[in-house]
Design an enzyme around this catalytic site. Structure first.
Site, short mmCIF file in Angstrom:
data_model
loop_
_atom_site.label_atom_id
_atom_site.label_comp_id
_atom_site.label_asym_id
_atom_site.label_seq_id
_atom_site.Cartn_x
_atom_site.Cartn_y
_atom_site.Cartn_z
CG ASP A 1 12.98 77.33 4.76
OD1 ASP A 1 13.32 76.49 5.62
OD2 ASP A 1 12.23 78.28 5.02
CG ASP B 1 11.34 84.50 3.52
OD1 ASP B 1 10.57 83.53 3.40
OD2 ASP B 1 12.38 84.45 4.21
CG ASP C 1 11.43 79.14 11.63
OD1 ASP C 1 12.32 79.71 10.96
OD2 ASP C 1 10.66 78.29 11.14
#
Length: 731
Positions: free
Chosen positions: A480, A368, A548
């Site tokens: 994202d 990530d 999230d």
């Protein structure tokens, strides 16, 4: 044939297996909506009523009677300026800047297969395999020099009808489109509820249901994304409609930017449902010869409850919106590095995490945020997509090889639409960011948004991402998008009312180029979690990070609401550490795992190296169980067996369409000491058959299961989780 035209009455009839949609170009050329409901034969213009209603404007002039008013008649594409004072779907200004147009039927065409849309995502289907057909109806206004082509796609076996529209400037002067929505349904009467799916960051798509009352109700987004707050999906249904009974109509917008969905009850108790582009921050000029495309809306109808409505949509999105090899393939079970390391990791630490993932039976590690340029926190380096080889202890290709050698696939996180002011890209090209000259920009997560309406910006970002992807065997990309669009200003145009729409044309252009260049790459959409969970993104990213918030308790509500409009195959759901980082709640690992298994993108979001051995054993069991049920999660029919907002149990079911098997899952959402016995009641079984529960070996009659259910242990503790796998016993 799915699409019929009666020349004598100028009536268009669109048939699917179980539904009929009908409209008529009346004697004045106005396109009136007649019917959308259970399959029916004949012409339904008898539903129209004409009367002298004081206060209603009569139009057109040649009607010669006060009984004809478009303010009362149901319409297909209501536009401002014709006497209809309800909410329009189309508002424009002509070359003189004057509002008002007069669109009337000009021509039509029926053709085989499903239409596509230039530059925009859309449902795809063909004539031979799917029996799909397209109806094109063109409305024209000679005075303004404008034509609107209405497009209808019919997928007869799925009970799906799609709508889109293309506005063309056929005149000699510039015109400006001030509002453009895609779909409208006018109901001449009915007592209805409206269902929307609302929330906020970390609590998306909570079901809101309330009765339709006089006045106008709308939800939408002005945030430059479909948003956490309101999803571009809406249902209007009978007030007493349930999962298994009653009528319902739905609209789903195949678009990821600003939208508006409206429901209006008029003075005569008529109801209008409409959906399309938001008219806020929108004013789109068309020069002579130019066109503007209204993104697609997927519509379906059910007279057998909300469950069938969802099934229709799930089949459509899973098979005819999602694309590529991952549409029908098992997704890798992954561990994401974020909650294990956040920004603070090295290549060696990722390899150790991958080794533990291999030991537990996972398929993939995803690296990530934090792997590029000077990215040690979220204040810098977005826009500079160069690998930090010092941090990784070598090249990206070398790290991938080390991880692949362990039998683990490799994925990577990116946020290509964003830029930090502290970045080389911004220092070289500050005008590439959306920002109003002379005004301090509004920051979100200390980042700005790149102007994807500009080709040079898109090309730069695309080339940077490709250079990263070409460095090794990268099989997954997490895309994202962590802030909203606020400062709507592009240096490339003087018409700022077109920027947000053009931005999304640009985004879809980049995504399409990636899909074509890397056809085997699995792309997961993400916008701070679920801020862009829509059918438009699913055309490019067959799964989306749903929220999230990975707390098991909250995910019950989030995934329940999501299921009304989207198939479980598109849901990214992970098991994270407890106490949960968002709300501090502790939920059992067994419950967290079972709830996450309701998604096609299953995985873990924690530090596997810190887990005790008992937790590791449980994860191995969860992975084995998920592999056994993955296909039915991805392809089966989904049944909502309880509403977690009101029930003591959160229960859901996946059933094979042929009735051969079903998986029923249940988590105790509220518990009382020594309380009453609780039962879970499945659906979707073949009523006359018997089913063996795989884990216990017990054989049950389906009729009894679907009438009275299956008891859970009395006194079941909070977050106790059970999974029942039923297989039909064939005599």
């Amino acid at each position: 044939m799915p699409i019929l035209f009666d020349e004598a009455t100028r009536t268009f009839t669109l048939h699917t297996r179980n539904t009929t949609y009908q409209m008529q170009a009346d004697r004045f050329g106005y396109l009136l909506h007649l019917y959308f409901g259970a399959r029916a034969e004949g012409t339904m213009d008898y539903l129209l009523t004409y009367a002298d209603r004081s206060g209603c404007c009569t139009s057109p002039h040649e009607a010669g009677t006060r009984t004809y008013s478009l303010d009362v008649l149901p319409q297909e594409f209501p536009f401002q300026g014709n006497g209809d004072l309800r909410s329009p779907v189309f508002v424009m200004r002509d070359g003189e800047g004057t509002f008002g147009c007069d669109l009337r039927y000009a021509r039509h065409e029926i053709r085989a297969g499903k239409y596509g849309l230039p530059g925009l995502p859309a449902v795809y289907a063909d004539a031979e395999a799917d029996g799909a057909q397209t109806l094109s109806v063109t409305l024209a206004d000679a005075r303004c020099g404008v034509e609107v082509e209405l497009l209808y796609g019919v997928l007869p076996e799925l009970d799906i009808i799609t709508r889109a529209a293309i506005v063309r400037n056929t005149g000699a002067q510039r015109v400006v489109v001030e509002k453009l929505q895609t779909a409208c349904l006018d109901f001449v009467h009915g007592d209805f509820d409206v269902m929307t799916f609302n929330g906020q960051h970390c609590m998306e798509r909570k079901l809101d249901r309330h009765e339709v009352r006089p006045g106008s109700f709308s939800v939408g987004s002005r945030r430059g994304q479909s948003s956490h707050q309101y999803n571009p999906f809406m249902i209007v249904c009978d007030r007493d409609a349930t999962e298994t009974a009653g009528r319902g109509w739905s609209m789903s917008f195949v678009y990821s930017g600003n939208f508006k969905a409206e429901v209006e009850q008029t003075q005569y108790q008529q109801v209008r449902m409409q959906m399309g582009l938001s008219d806020e921050l929108f004013s789109y000029p068309l020069e002579p010869g130019e066109r503007l495309v209204a993104p697609e809306v997927i519509m379906t109808y059910s007279n057998a409850g909300l469950e069938r409505l969802s099934h229709n949509l799930h089949r459509c999105i899973r098979r005819h919106v999602c694309r590529g090899p991952w549409r029908d393939a098992p997704r890798p079970i992954l561990v994401n590095s974020w909650e294990a390391h956040y920004f603070d990791f090295t290549g060696d630490e990722l390899v150790r995490l991958a080794a533990k993932a291999a030991d537990l039976g996972l398929d993939m590690l995803v690296m990530d945020d934090g792997w590029f340029a000077e990215r040690k926190d979220d204040y810098r380096s977005l826009g500079d997509w160069t690998v930090n080889e010092e941090k990784l202890g070598g090249t990206l290709g070398q790290l991938i090889e080390r991880i692949n050698t362990l039998g683990i696939k490799f994925g990577i996180w990116v946020e290509p639409e964003m830029v930090n002011e502290d970045s080389q890209l911004f220092r070289e090209h500050p005008d590439w960011a959306l920002a109003v000259p002379g005004k301090q920009p509004a920051l979100g997560r200390d980042q700005l948004v790149l102007d994807f309406s500009r080709a040079e910006v898109r090309d730069n970002v695309f080339e940077q991402i490709c250079r990263v992807l070409d460095q090794g065997n990268i099989e997954y990309l997490k895309w994202d998008f962590n802030r909203s669009l606020v400062d709507i200003y592009s240096h490339a145009t003087t018409d700022q009312g077109r920027v947000v729409y053009d931005y999304y044309l640009g985004l879809y252009d980049v995504l399409e180029r990636l899909v074509q260049r890397y056809p085997d790459l699995l792309i997961e959409g993400c916008a701070a979690g679920g801020g862009r969970f829509d059918a438009g993104m699913l055309h490019y990213t067959p799964q989306i990070w749903t929220s999230d918030n990975t707390d098991g308790h909250d995910r019950m509500t989030i995934q329940y609401g999501t299921s009304f409009g989207y198939p479980c195959s598109t849901v990214g759901a992970h098991v994270s550490a407890c106490p949960n980082e968002v709300n501090g709640r502790t939920v059992s690992l067994s419950a967290r795992g079972l709830i996450a298994m309701a998604g096609g993108g299953f995985g873990y979001e924690l530090d596997l190296l810190e887990l005790p051995e008992r937790a590791c054993e449980l994860i191995r069991e969860q992975i084995e169980r998920y592999r056994g049920m993955e296909r039915i999660v991805r392809e089966g029919l989904y049944y909502r067996l309880s509403d977690p907002a009101t029930a003591d149990l959160y229960a859901w079911e996946f059933a094979a369409e042929d009735g051969s098997e079903a998986v029923v899952n249940v988590v105790v959402a509220r518990a009382e000491g020594y309380g009453e016995a609780k039962y879970v009641v499945p659906r979707g079984l073949e009523r006359t058959a018997r089913y063996r529960e795989v884990n216990s070996g017990v054989v049950y009659p389906a009729a009894a299961l679907m009438d009275m259910g299956l008891p859970l242990p009395v006194g079941s503790a909070l977050y106790m989780a059970r999974s029942y796998h039923f297989v039909r016993v064939d005599e």
